[in-house]
Scaffold this motif. Sequence first.
Motif, PDB file in Angstrom:
ATOM      1  N   UNK A 177      -2.093   2.831  -5.123  1.00  0.00           N
ATOM      2  CA  UNK A 177      -1.125   3.359  -6.076  1.00  0.00           C
ATOM      3  C   UNK A 177      -1.436   3.050  -7.521  1.00  0.00           C
ATOM      4  N   UNK A 178      -2.373   2.123  -7.764  1.00  0.00           N
ATOM      5  CA  UNK A 178      -2.702   1.749  -9.142  1.00  0.00           C
ATOM      6  C   UNK A 178      -4.021   2.324  -9.624  1.00  0.00           C
ATOM      7  N   UNK A 179      -4.987   2.517  -8.719  1.00  0.00           N
ATOM      8  CA  UNK A 179      -6.325   2.958  -9.120  1.00  0.00           C
ATOM      9  C   UNK A 179      -6.781   4.219  -8.395  1.00  0.00           C
ATOM     10  N   UNK A 180      -6.726   4.201  -7.073  1.00  0.00           N
ATOM     11  CA  UNK A 180      -7.282   5.319  -6.305  1.00  0.00           C
ATOM     12  C   UNK A 180      -6.466   6.589  -6.511  1.00  0.00           C
ATOM     13  N   UNK A 181      -5.152   6.489  -6.301  1.00  0.00           N
ATOM     14  CA  UNK A 181      -4.256   7.623  -6.518  1.00  0.00           C
ATOM     15  C   UNK A 181      -3.040   7.184  -7.329  1.00  0.00           C
ATOM     16  N   UNK A 182      -3.241   6.936  -8.644  1.00  0.00           N
ATOM     17  CA  UNK A 182      -2.091   6.534  -9.468  1.00  0.00           C
ATOM     18  C   UNK A 182      -1.031   7.620  -9.565  1.00  0.00           C
ATOM     19  N   UNK A 183      -1.406   8.861  -9.204  1.00  0.00           N
ATOM     20  CA  UNK A 183      -0.442   9.959  -9.242  1.00  0.00           C
ATOM     21  C   UNK A 183       0.056  10.334  -7.846  1.00  0.00           C
ATOM     22  N   UNK A 184      -0.090   9.431  -6.879  1.00  0.00           N
ATOM     23  CA  UNK A 184       0.424   9.689  -5.528  1.00  0.00           C
ATOM     24  C   UNK A 184       1.918   9.971  -5.590  1.00  0.00           C
ATOM     25  N   UNK A 185       2.367  10.909  -4.775  1.00  0.00           N
ATOM     26  CA  UNK A 185       3.764  11.325  -4.834  1.00  0.00           C
ATOM     27  C   UNK A 185       4.723  10.251  -4.335  1.00  0.00           C
ATOM     28  N   UNK A 186       4.270   9.421  -3.395  1.00  0.00           N
ATOM     29  CA  UNK A 186       5.116   8.338  -2.874  1.00  0.00           C
ATOM     30  C   UNK A 186       4.276   7.063  -2.801  1.00  0.00           C
ATOM     31  N   UNK A 187       4.824   5.978  -3.331  1.00  0.00           N
ATOM     32  CA  UNK A 187       4.118   4.703  -3.312  1.00  0.00           C
ATOM     33  C   UNK A 187       5.021   3.603  -2.758  1.00  0.00           C
ATOM     34  N   UNK A 188       4.464   2.801  -1.879  1.00  0.00           N
ATOM     35  CA  UNK A 188       5.175   1.638  -1.356  1.00  0.00           C
ATOM     36  C   UNK A 188       4.327   0.394  -1.598  1.00  0.00           C
ATOM     37  N   UNK A 189       4.988  -0.727  -1.833  1.00  0.00           N
ATOM     38  CA  UNK A 189       4.299  -2.015  -1.897  1.00  0.00           C
ATOM     39  C   UNK A 189       4.936  -2.900  -0.839  1.00  0.00           C
ATOM     40  N   UNK A 190       4.177  -3.168   0.213  1.00  0.00           N
ATOM     41  CA  UNK A 190       4.677  -3.898   1.378  1.00  0.00           C
ATOM     42  C   UNK A 190       4.237  -5.348   1.291  1.00  0.00           C
ATOM     43  N   UNK A 191       5.181  -6.265   1.411  1.00  0.00           N
ATOM     44  CA  UNK A 191       4.834  -7.676   1.298  1.00  0.00           C
ATOM     45  C   UNK A 191       5.694  -8.506   2.243  1.00  0.00           C
ATOM     46  N   UNK A 192       5.425  -9.806   2.295  1.00  0.00           N
ATOM     47  CA  UNK A 192       6.181 -10.758   3.120  1.00  0.00           C
ATOM     48  C   UNK A 192       5.735 -12.149   2.701  1.00  0.00           C
ATOM     49  N   UNK A 193       6.540 -13.184   2.973  1.00  0.00           N
ATOM     50  CA  UNK A 193       6.124 -14.555   2.646  1.00  0.00           C
ATOM     51  C   UNK A 193       4.787 -14.897   3.300  1.00  0.00           C
ATOM     52  N   UNK A 194       3.999 -15.732   2.628  1.00  0.00           N
ATOM     53  CA  UNK A 194       2.657 -16.062   3.113  1.00  0.00           C
ATOM     54  C   UNK A 194       2.679 -16.666   4.512  1.00  0.00           C
ATOM     55  N   UNK A 195       3.669 -17.511   4.811  1.00  0.00           N
ATOM     56  CA  UNK A 195       3.721 -18.148   6.133  1.00  0.00           C
ATOM     57  C   UNK A 195       3.923 -17.130   7.239  1.00  0.00           C
ATOM     58  N   UNK A 196       4.740 -16.123   6.978  1.00  0.00           N
ATOM     59  CA  UNK A 196       4.972 -15.082   7.984  1.00  0.00           C
ATOM     60  C   UNK A 196       3.719 -14.240   8.157  1.00  0.00           C
ATOM     61  N   UNK A 197       3.066 -13.928   7.062  1.00  0.00           N
ATOM     62  CA  UNK A 197       1.841 -13.130   7.151  1.00  0.00           C
ATOM     63  C   UNK A 197       0.746 -13.891   7.888  1.00  0.00           C
ATOM     64  N   UNK A 198       0.663 -15.190   7.647  1.00  0.00           N
ATOM     65  CA  UNK A 198      -0.338 -16.004   8.334  1.00  0.00           C
ATOM     66  C   UNK A 198      -0.045 -16.093   9.829  1.00  0.00           C
ATOM     67  N   UNK A 199       1.235 -16.190  10.194  1.00  0.00           N
ATOM     68  CA  UNK A 199       1.593 -16.266  11.615  1.00  0.00           C
ATOM     69  C   UNK A 199       1.202 -14.967  12.329  1.00  0.00           C
ATOM     70  N   UNK A 200       1.409 -13.839  11.683  1.00  0.00           N
ATOM     71  CA  UNK A 200       1.013 -12.565  12.288  1.00  0.00           C
ATOM     72  C   UNK A 200      -0.496 -12.522  12.506  1.00  0.00           C
ATOM     73  N   UNK A 201      -1.235 -12.925  11.478  1.00  0.00           N
ATOM     74  CA  UNK A 201      -2.691 -12.919  11.574  1.00  0.00           C
ATOM     75  C   UNK A 201      -3.167 -13.899  12.645  1.00  0.00           C
ATOM     76  N   UNK A 202      -2.558 -15.065  12.705  1.00  0.00           N
ATOM     77  CA  UNK A 202      -2.911 -16.073  13.702  1.00  0.00           C
ATOM     78  C   UNK A 202      -2.689 -15.532  15.119  1.00  0.00           C
ATOM     79  N   UNK A 203      -1.536 -14.915  15.359  1.00  0.00           N
ATOM     80  CA  UNK A 203      -1.239 -14.361  16.681  1.00  0.00           C
ATOM     81  C   UNK A 203      -2.245 -13.280  17.057  1.00  0.00           C
ATOM     82  N   UNK A 204      -2.634 -12.468  16.068  1.00  0.00           N
ATOM     83  CA  UNK A 204      -3.607 -11.402  16.324  1.00  0.00           C
ATOM     84  C   UNK A 204      -4.956 -11.977  16.736  1.00  0.00           C
ATOM     85  N   UNK A 205      -5.404 -12.997  16.020  1.00  0.00           N
ATOM     86  CA  UNK A 205      -6.702 -13.602  16.319  1.00  0.00           C
ATOM     87  C   UNK A 205      -6.685 -14.318  17.661  1.00  0.00           C
ATOM     88  N   UNK A 206      -5.597 -15.021  17.962  1.00  0.00           N
ATOM     89  CA  UNK A 206      -5.479 -15.705  19.255  1.00  0.00           C
ATOM     90  C   UNK A 206      -5.512 -14.688  20.395  1.00  0.00           C
TER      91      UNK A 206
END
Length: 270
Positions: A177-206
Amino acid sequence: MTERQRQDDAHHLPARDEPRRLRVAIDGPAGAGKGTVARGLAERLGYLLVDTGAIYRAVALAARRASLLWEEEGEIGALAEDLARGGRIALERSPHGVAPDSSAPPPENAPAQSSLGGSGMRVLLDGEDVSSAIRAPEISLGASRVSAIPAVRKALLAMQRQAGAGGGVVLEGRDIGTVVFPDAEVKFFLTAPAEIRAKRRYDELVARGMPVSFEATLSDVLRRDKADSERAVAPLRKADDAILVDSGHRSPQEIIDEMATLVEIRARGG
């Protein structure tokens, strides 16, 4: 003009209420759930899915296979130019419609996957399916390193823009949304606390049988956050007109439904 001619002309005119096929940008840090949400949204809308992060991962894998160090920016930049110019990296839909790089089961109540919607994608490097290989922790960190190289970003930018030029596409990454398609018709920024993101990644790797610890995974997530947000070229940031979505305590299906509703409203001019 005869009545038959008027009917024929009307038949070939686009329907007035036919929705536009938009470019949907989903940016955010590692582990925010962009892949799951982007796949589900593309399937729901019948759009093509383009995982731009997978392209950078493929460059990192190619660099590692060429025995290049992450510090060898000139050589990696030249490699990226060769990969792009020669069409050596390709994204294609999985014949079964489910992204093969994820061995974890789909989220509960996730939309049904099919090969027709664009929710499944394979990443090919020189014709080899590397969809699983590019998800290794070392390559994930390497992707963050190579994506900070200006020559790499320049080489891959045209490839990304070409993939989304016609609309009807969901693109996920860190600078869509900032560089590739700054004129995209719809933009979302998806985030979450680092601990939650790490737990998801950890579960995936396990689930893939990788010997990792949660502490090491969290450290990797924080290190990548720092590298992505502080790089000189196209750093990770929320576009001013992007809609902020916190996935920390919400189901993927809830987020997909919300996003799809908004895209459908905008596609009809709302």
